[in-house]
Design an enzyme around this catalytic site. Structure first.
Site, PDB file in Angstrom:
ATOM      1  N   GLU A  41       3.891  -0.752 -12.365  1.00  0.00           N
ATOM      2  CA  GLU A  41       3.957  -1.973 -13.181  1.00  0.00           C
ATOM      3  C   GLU A  41       2.867  -2.877 -12.654  1.00  0.00           C
ATOM      4  O   GLU A  41       2.978  -3.398 -11.537  1.00  0.00           O
ATOM      5  CB  GLU A  41       5.304  -2.690 -12.997  1.00  0.00           C
ATOM      6  CG  GLU A  41       6.505  -1.915 -13.452  1.00  0.00           C
ATOM      7  CD  GLU A  41       6.583  -1.762 -14.945  1.00  0.00           C
ATOM      8  OE1 GLU A  41       5.779  -2.381 -15.673  1.00  0.00           O
ATOM      9  OE2 GLU A  41       7.439  -0.981 -15.394  1.00  0.00           O
ATOM     10  N   THR A  86      -3.323  -4.394 -10.263  1.00  0.00           N
ATOM     11  CA  THR A  86      -3.937  -3.193 -10.835  1.00  0.00           C
ATOM     12  C   THR A  86      -4.842  -2.532  -9.796  1.00  0.00           C
ATOM     13  O   THR A  86      -4.889  -1.300  -9.690  1.00  0.00           O
ATOM     14  CB  THR A  86      -4.719  -3.578 -12.112  1.00  0.00           C
ATOM     15  OG1 THR A  86      -3.744  -4.009 -13.084  1.00  0.00           O
ATOM     16  CG2 THR A  86      -5.503  -2.415 -12.686  1.00  0.00           C
ATOM     17  N   GLU A  87      -5.501  -3.354  -9.003  1.00  0.00           N
ATOM     18  CA  GLU A  87      -6.385  -2.837  -7.950  1.00  0.00           C
ATOM     19  C   GLU A  87      -5.603  -1.936  -6.982  1.00  0.00           C
ATOM     20  O   GLU A  87      -6.010  -0.808  -6.693  1.00  0.00           O
ATOM     21  CB  GLU A  87      -6.955  -4.057  -7.218  1.00  0.00           C
ATOM     22  CG  GLU A  87      -7.886  -3.771  -6.100  1.00  0.00           C
ATOM     23  CD  GLU A  87      -8.115  -5.033  -5.237  1.00  0.00           C
ATOM     24  OE1 GLU A  87      -7.623  -6.126  -5.595  1.00  0.00           O
ATOM     25  OE2 GLU A  87      -8.767  -4.888  -4.196  1.00  0.00           O
ATOM     26  N   GLU A  91      -6.702 -11.665 -14.588  1.00  0.00           N
ATOM     27  CA  GLU A  91      -5.360 -12.199 -14.329  1.00  0.00           C
ATOM     28  C   GLU A  91      -5.466 -13.300 -13.271  1.00  0.00           C
ATOM     29  O   GLU A  91      -5.932 -13.055 -12.160  1.00  0.00           O
ATOM     30  CB  GLU A  91      -4.453 -11.071 -13.817  1.00  0.00           C
ATOM     31  CG  GLU A  91      -3.028 -11.524 -13.589  1.00  0.00           C
ATOM     32  CD  GLU A  91      -2.095 -10.367 -13.260  1.00  0.00           C
ATOM     33  OE1 GLU A  91      -2.384  -9.609 -12.310  1.00  0.00           O
ATOM     34  OE2 GLU A  91      -1.075 -10.226 -13.955  1.00  0.00           O
TER      35      GLU A  91
HETATM   36  P1  NAI Z   1      -0.810  -6.496  -4.062  1.00  0.00           P
HETATM   37  O1  NAI Z   1      -0.918  -5.554  -5.192  1.00  0.00           O
HETATM   38  O2  NAI Z   1      -1.784  -6.379  -2.941  1.00  0.00           O
HETATM   39  O3  NAI Z   1       0.663  -6.431  -3.407  1.00  0.00           O
HETATM   40  C1  NAI Z   1       1.814  -5.858  -4.013  1.00  0.00           C
HETATM   41  C2  NAI Z   1       2.516  -4.929  -3.030  1.00  0.00           C
HETATM   42  O4  NAI Z   1       1.639  -3.858  -2.701  1.00  0.00           O
HETATM   43  C3  NAI Z   1       2.892  -5.569  -1.690  1.00  0.00           C
HETATM   44  O5  NAI Z   1       4.117  -5.027  -1.242  1.00  0.00           O
HETATM   45  C4  NAI Z   1       1.773  -5.107  -0.771  1.00  0.00           C
HETATM   46  O6  NAI Z   1       2.163  -5.061   0.584  1.00  0.00           O
HETATM   47  C5  NAI Z   1       1.516  -3.713  -1.299  1.00  0.00           C
HETATM   48  N1  NAI Z   1       0.188  -3.179  -0.985  1.00  0.00           N
HETATM   49  C6  NAI Z   1      -0.982  -3.857  -0.858  1.00  0.00           C
HETATM   50  N2  NAI Z   1      -1.978  -3.009  -0.537  1.00  0.00           N
HETATM   51  C7  NAI Z   1      -1.447  -1.772  -0.482  1.00  0.00           C
HETATM   52  C8  NAI Z   1      -1.964  -0.467  -0.207  1.00  0.00           C
HETATM   53  N3  NAI Z   1      -3.252  -0.300   0.082  1.00  0.00           N
HETATM   54  N4  NAI Z   1      -1.129   0.593  -0.240  1.00  0.00           N
HETATM   55  C9  NAI Z   1       0.168   0.429  -0.546  1.00  0.00           C
HETATM   56  N5  NAI Z   1       0.735  -0.785  -0.797  1.00  0.00           N
HETATM   57  C10 NAI Z   1      -0.067  -1.872  -0.769  1.00  0.00           C
HETATM   58  O7  NAI Z   1      -0.876  -7.956  -4.664  1.00  0.00           O
HETATM   59  P2  NAI Z   1      -1.379  -9.299  -3.963  1.00  0.00           P
HETATM   60  O8  NAI Z   1      -2.629  -9.029  -3.175  1.00  0.00           O
HETATM   61  O9  NAI Z   1      -0.283  -9.927  -3.251  1.00  0.00           O
HETATM   62  O10 NAI Z   1      -1.743 -10.180  -5.232  1.00  0.00           O
HETATM   63  C11 NAI Z   1      -3.015 -10.021  -5.855  1.00  0.00           C
HETATM   64  C12 NAI Z   1      -2.907 -10.132  -7.349  1.00  0.00           C
HETATM   65  O11 NAI Z   1      -2.126  -9.070  -7.829  1.00  0.00           O
HETATM   66  C13 NAI Z   1      -2.214 -11.371  -7.876  1.00  0.00           C
HETATM   67  O12 NAI Z   1      -3.086 -12.461  -7.953  1.00  0.00           O
HETATM   68  C14 NAI Z   1      -1.796 -10.894  -9.230  1.00  0.00           C
HETATM   69  O13 NAI Z   1      -2.881 -10.984 -10.117  1.00  0.00           O
HETATM   70  C15 NAI Z   1      -1.461  -9.444  -9.007  1.00  0.00           C
HETATM   71  N6  NAI Z   1      -0.009  -9.221  -8.816  1.00  0.00           N
HETATM   72  C16 NAI Z   1       0.708  -8.734  -9.874  1.00  0.00           C
HETATM   73  C17 NAI Z   1       2.073  -8.582  -9.766  1.00  0.00           C
HETATM   74  C18 NAI Z   1       2.880  -8.071 -10.901  1.00  0.00           C
HETATM   75  O14 NAI Z   1       4.047  -8.405 -11.001  1.00  0.00           O
HETATM   76  N7  NAI Z   1       2.342  -7.220 -11.743  1.00  0.00           N
HETATM   77  C19 NAI Z   1       2.788  -8.958  -8.557  1.00  0.00           C
HETATM   78  C20 NAI Z   1       1.947  -9.395  -7.479  1.00  0.00           C
HETATM   79  C21 NAI Z   1       0.596  -9.536  -7.636  1.00  0.00           C
END
Ligand code: NAI
Ligand code: MG
Length: 499
Positions: free
Chosen positions: A270, A250-251, A401
């Site tokens: 999502e 969500t962040e 979460e």
């Molecule tokens: P994240 O949200 O940072 O990563 C997801 C995707 O976003 C990756 O491809 C990443 O490279 C990309 N991303 C990260 N920062 C970005 C930015 N500033 N601009 C554009 N794209 C960016 O998730 P992270 O850090 O791997 O996991 C953190 C938490 O997020 C997990 O503990 C979980 O709670 C949640 N999460 C939820 C998911 C879901 O299916 N809804 C999947 C993965 C993580």
């Protein structure tokens, strides 16, 4: 709990893929990142290096977006018939099926998940997605509109592809998240720049080879591996991208929304969840216990829909806690490549630290650790499947979460469905909820009262390509799958002709 992690050997196809020098797919060619930089991909069960992939950044995203724009505006893809598009998308399902075991192994190795689940869930789910979405390519018709203006008019709508799409996907279901996004975008005629998660880039790169084998023209799908803050951010803010589709935290979802404001690109999200699973006193308890255990332990709890808040009626609370704890104890922990394993490691050191931090916080806030609660061994990112009882709404473990195999159980003592729904809705998220009962009225009334995008009755973590999936509240914007997803990938154009 302490276990020795033995790494089974890989099949020959996955071994051959891993031995390659990995590159980015841009404009139909495999190329290095412009900077020449790479990053290391590791096996989360052993912490061994398994591959080196290009660290794409803004320069590579610029090239990929330009290629996608050319393919969209002037390439053969811009003139392709819906039936031909359908055939190509269908072919991706066939090719994936031919290489299903290889993909399951790559997914197990890269993410850590059990290979058996990867084959039945991730890979089969992706095959099914391409086949389902192939059908939409020939069904994206507009309508004739009976307008009331004076005179004679012929008014109608056209459904057109939204254009160049940026797709940023997470590491929990790497191939399936790519399939969920690629399949509808391709069916509707868009062109794509896909950015896999840095933790798990391998299945997307292998899938790029299948995209070429299927016969998609150059530039229709471009794949840029790299980090979120560089490649991901460049894609989200790119002025020539028409839409961004994101799955992740969500962040970061909020960061994407801000980045998209520059050119007001369309956004679908999502995001996270803190999904309730509610067991009513009349439930089939064997089913409910097995189902709610699976709801939290499947994929090591790294599911956006994970049933992480378990509500059990006071009259059955002790049996539910004991049953879910017993199910946790029976899970076989080990290397994901072992077909008999049910629980692999978490995806990364960062995720391991996050989850163990939550375990610590749960203890400090007074939760009772019924089973689990610790890290396993000193190699790989394993944590024990954990049941935290006596939890309450004020605890961080209940509000945030965790994204790990940790369930927070709460007892409720109320027969009023509105009161039960208030417990379920007491979260900033709204992705999924499950209701466990034999009473049809209770089940369907609860389905109405819970504010979440998906409701499961006597099941959890349900999904189907035809079933629209997405969240209320801070769980996201829009729906993936089903006919709803086609709204994201098309624009409606209204035409009025004076006759
Ligand atoms: P994240 O949200 O940072 O990563 C997801 C995707 O976003 C990756 O491809 C990443 O490279 C990309 N991303 C990260 N920062 C970005 C930015 N500033 N601009 C554009 N794209 C960016 O998730 P992270 O850090 O791997 O996991 C953190 C938490 O997020 C997990 O503990 C979980 O709670 C949640 N999460 C939820 C998911 C879901 O299916 N809804 C999947 C993965 C993580
Ligand atoms: Mg992150």
């Amino acid at each position: 709990m302490n276990i020795a992690i033995r790494k089974p050997s890989l099949g020959s196809a996955a071994t051959a893929f891993l031995a390659k020098r990995h590159k980015l797919l841009i404009d139909g060619e495999w190329v290095d990142a412009r900077s020449g930089k790479t990053f290391t991909v590791e096996d989360p069960a052993t912490e061994e290096k398994i591959a080196e992939v290009p660290a794409g950044d803004k320069a590579d995203i610029d090239l990929a977006v330009a290629a996608a724009r050319r393919a969209f505006e002037t390439g053969p893809w811009s003139r392709i018939s819906p039936a031909e598009r359908s055939r190509l998308v269908w072919r991706l399902g066939d090719l994936l099926e031919q290489h299903a075991d290889e993909f399951a192994e790559l997914e197990a190795l890269d993410n850590g998940k059990p290979v058996t689940n990867a084959r039945r869930g991730d890979v089969q789910g992706s095959i099914d997605m391409f086949r389902y979405m192939a059908g939409w390519a020939t069904r994206l018709n507009g309508e004739t509109i009976p307008v009331s203006s004076a005179g004679n008019w012929h008014a109608y709508t056209l459904r057109e592809p939204v254009g160049v799409v940026g797709q940023i996907i997470p590491w929990n279901f790497p191939l399936m998240m790519a399939a969920w996004k690629l399949a509808p975008a391709l069916a509707s005629g868009c062109t794509i720049v896909l950015k896999p998660a840095e933790q798990t880039p391998l299945s997307a790169l292998r899938f790029g080879e299948l995209i070429q084998e299927a016969g998609f023209p150059a530039g229709v799908v471009n794949i840029v591996t790299g980090f979120g803050e560089t490649a991901g951010a460049a894609l989200a803010e790119h002025p020539d991208v028409d839409k961004v589709a994101f799955t992740g935290s969500t962040e970061v979802g909020k960061i994407i929304v801000r980045a998209a404001a520059g050119n007001l690109k369309r956004v679908s999200l999502e995001l996270g969840g803190k999904s309730p699973a509610i067991v009513f006193p009349d439930a089939d308890l064997d089913l409910a216990i097995a189902g709610t255990a699976d709801a939290i332990f499947y994929n090591q709890g790294q599911c956006c829909t994970a049933g992480s808040r378990l509500f059990a009626h006071k009259s059955i609370y002790d049996r539910v806690v004991a049953g879910v704890s017993e199910a946790a104890g029976k899970l076989k922990v080990g290397h994901g490549l072992d077909p008999s394993v049910n629980l692999g490691p978490l995806v990364s050191k960062e995720q391991h630290q996050r989850v163990t931090g939550f375990l610590q916080s749960g203890r400090e806030e007074g939760a009772e650790v019924v089973t689990g609660g610790s890290t396993i061994g000193n190699q790989g990112y394993f944590v024990e499947p954990t049941v935290l009882a006596q939890t309450n709404r004020d605890m961080r473990v209940v509000r945030e979460e965790i994204f790990g195999p940790v369930v927070c159980v709460q007892s409720y003592d109320d027969d009023d469905l509105d009161a039960v729904a208030r417990f379920a809705n007491d979260t900033e998220y709204g992705l999924q909820a499950s209701v466990w009962t034999r009473n049809l009225k209770v089940a369907h009334m609860m389905a109405r009262k819970i504010r979440a995008g998906t409701i499961c009755i006597n099941t959890h973590n349900y999904g189907d390509p035809a079933w629209p999936f997405g969240g209320y509240k801070q769980s996201g914007w829009g729906r993936e799958m089903g006919k709803e997803v086609m709204e994201h990938y098309t624009e409606t154009k209204a035409v009025a002709a004076r006759l």
